[in-house]
Write an enzyme that holds these catalytic residues in place. Structure first.
Site, PDB file in Angstrom:
ATOM      1  N   ASP A   1      30.868 -31.092  -8.383  1.00  0.00           N
ATOM      2  CA  ASP A   1      31.227 -31.990  -7.222  1.00  0.00           C
ATOM      3  C   ASP A   1      31.589 -33.109  -7.171  1.00  0.00           C
ATOM      4  O   ASP A   1      32.507 -33.850  -7.733  1.00  0.00           O
ATOM      5  CB  ASP A   1      30.048 -31.361  -6.136  1.00  0.00           C
ATOM      6  CG  ASP A   1      30.380 -31.788  -4.766  1.00  0.00           C
ATOM      7  OD1 ASP A   1      31.622 -31.603  -4.514  1.00  0.00           O
ATOM      8  OD2 ASP A   1      29.643 -31.989  -4.057  1.00  0.00           O
TER       9      ASP A   1
ATOM     10  N   GLY B   1      29.740 -35.197  -9.352  1.00  0.00           N
ATOM     11  CA  GLY B   1      29.760 -35.445 -10.565  1.00  0.00           C
ATOM     12  C   GLY B   1      28.380 -36.179 -11.379  1.00  0.00           C
ATOM     13  O   GLY B   1      28.568 -36.227 -12.452  1.00  0.00           O
TER      14      GLY B   1
ATOM     15  N   LYS C   1      35.419 -29.380  -8.178  1.00  0.00           N
ATOM     16  CA  LYS C   1      36.067 -29.815  -6.890  1.00  0.00           C
ATOM     17  C   LYS C   1      36.434 -31.082  -7.099  1.00  0.00           C
ATOM     18  O   LYS C   1      35.868 -32.215  -6.874  1.00  0.00           O
ATOM     19  CB  LYS C   1      35.068 -29.822  -5.737  1.00  0.00           C
ATOM     20  CG  LYS C   1      34.896 -28.559  -5.064  1.00  0.00           C
ATOM     21  CD  LYS C   1      33.962 -28.592  -3.734  1.00  0.00           C
ATOM     22  CE  LYS C   1      33.115 -27.824  -3.510  1.00  0.00           C
ATOM     23  NZ  LYS C   1      32.087 -28.087  -2.412  1.00  0.00           N
TER      24      LYS C   1
HETATM   25  P1  IMP Z   1      27.144 -33.084  -7.968  1.00  0.00           P
HETATM   26  O1  IMP Z   1      28.395 -32.971  -8.971  1.00  0.00           O
HETATM   27  O2  IMP Z   1      26.080 -33.974  -8.525  1.00  0.00           O
HETATM   28  O3  IMP Z   1      27.576 -33.529  -6.599  1.00  0.00           O
HETATM   29  O4  IMP Z   1      26.224 -31.737  -7.883  1.00  0.00           O
HETATM   30  C1  IMP Z   1      26.900 -30.329  -7.612  1.00  0.00           C
HETATM   31  C2  IMP Z   1      25.659 -29.480  -6.992  1.00  0.00           C
HETATM   32  O5  IMP Z   1      26.006 -29.663  -5.611  1.00  0.00           O
HETATM   33  C3  IMP Z   1      25.987 -28.005  -7.543  1.00  0.00           C
HETATM   34  O6  IMP Z   1      24.986 -27.778  -8.771  1.00  0.00           O
HETATM   35  C4  IMP Z   1      25.625 -27.458  -6.427  1.00  0.00           C
HETATM   36  O7  IMP Z   1      24.239 -26.870  -6.269  1.00  0.00           O
HETATM   37  C5  IMP Z   1      25.827 -28.246  -5.157  1.00  0.00           C
HETATM   38  N1  IMP Z   1      27.227 -27.947  -4.531  1.00  0.00           N
HETATM   39  C6  IMP Z   1      28.305 -28.697  -4.441  1.00  0.00           C
HETATM   40  N2  IMP Z   1      29.145 -28.106  -3.755  1.00  0.00           N
HETATM   41  C7  IMP Z   1      28.851 -26.909  -3.525  1.00  0.00           C
HETATM   42  C8  IMP Z   1      29.305 -25.743  -2.742  1.00  0.00           C
HETATM   43  O8  IMP Z   1      30.539 -25.881  -2.304  1.00  0.00           O
HETATM   44  N3  IMP Z   1      28.469 -24.639  -2.397  1.00  0.00           N
HETATM   45  C9  IMP Z   1      27.395 -24.657  -2.944  1.00  0.00           C
HETATM   46  N4  IMP Z   1      26.580 -25.647  -3.686  1.00  0.00           N
HETATM   47  C10 IMP Z   1      27.628 -26.905  -3.723  1.00  0.00           C
END
Ligand code: IMP
Ligand code: MG
Length: 174
Positions: A102, A104, A130
């Site tokens: 998401d 990152g 995403k």
């Molecule tokens: P980031 O890349 O550090 O923002 O973390 C990603 C984490 O956020 C993932 O491992 C999920 O647990 C959570 N996450 C992000 N987007 C979604 C979504 O659309 N649905 C469910 N969990 C999400």
């Protein structure tokens, strides 16, 4: 469908086909070597268990739990490790298995951590990406699907711990 508030984005069949392709690619790339599949709890558990069974190599399976500080929809960027496996990463080929990249922060922090532990190699395998939400750049060597900026659930992903068991990935209409 019993979940009227969920619109199917990726069917179980579509996911299974992509999982097979990624597994074949990993099997080719690491021919003659062993790998550690390191999944992030809890979201990647289902994806990992499916892809592991399609990879034709000697593999070890480990999990860790990390959380972006606060566990809110807007992360501060600080990543905390809540559980780490007690293995020696030194000299190992690690494939980090994530449900979704998401902003990152999680993937970046984990890669940095594993390289500090002297892993021989670290690659990232993520079911979903995403890209519109990215805050820090992340290389995803094995990506399932790039999706629009919508909140998705199913196939391991949750909303308040629900929906992880759905066999498909769907957009949650809140
Ligand atoms: P980031 O890349 O550090 O923002 O973390 C990603 C984490 O956020 C993932 O491992 C999920 O647990 C959570 N996450 C992000 N987007 C979604 C979504 O659309 N649905 C469910 N969990 C999400
Ligand atoms: Mg979650």
């Amino acid at each position: 469908m019993i979940y009227e508030n969920i619109e199917i984005l990726l069917s179980a069949e579509k996911i299974a086909a992509r999982v097979k392709e990624l597994a074949a690619q990993i099997t080719r790339d690491y021919a003659g070597e062993g790998i550690v599949l390191l999944g992030t709890l809890k979201g990647a558990a289902i994806f990992l268990s499916d892809i592991a069974r399609e990879i034709d190599l000697p593999i070890e399976i480990e999990f860790l739990k990390a959380s972006s500080y606060g566990d809110k929809s807007e992360s501060s960027g600080e990543v905390r490790f809540e559980y780490l496996p007690e293995i020696d990463f030194r000299g190992k080929n690690i494939i980090l298995v994530e449900d979704i990249v998401d902003m990152g922060y999680t993937a970046n922090r984990l890669r940095e951590f594993l390289l500090q532990k002297n892993a021989a190699s670290v690659k990232l395998c993520a079911l979903l990406d995403k890209p519109e939400r990215r805050k820090v750049s992340v290389e995803i060597e094995y990506l399932g699907f790039s999706i629009p900026d919508e909140f998705v659930v199913g196939y391991g992903l949750d909303y308040a711990q629900r929906y992880r068991n759905l066999p498909f990935v769907g957009i949650l209409k809140l």
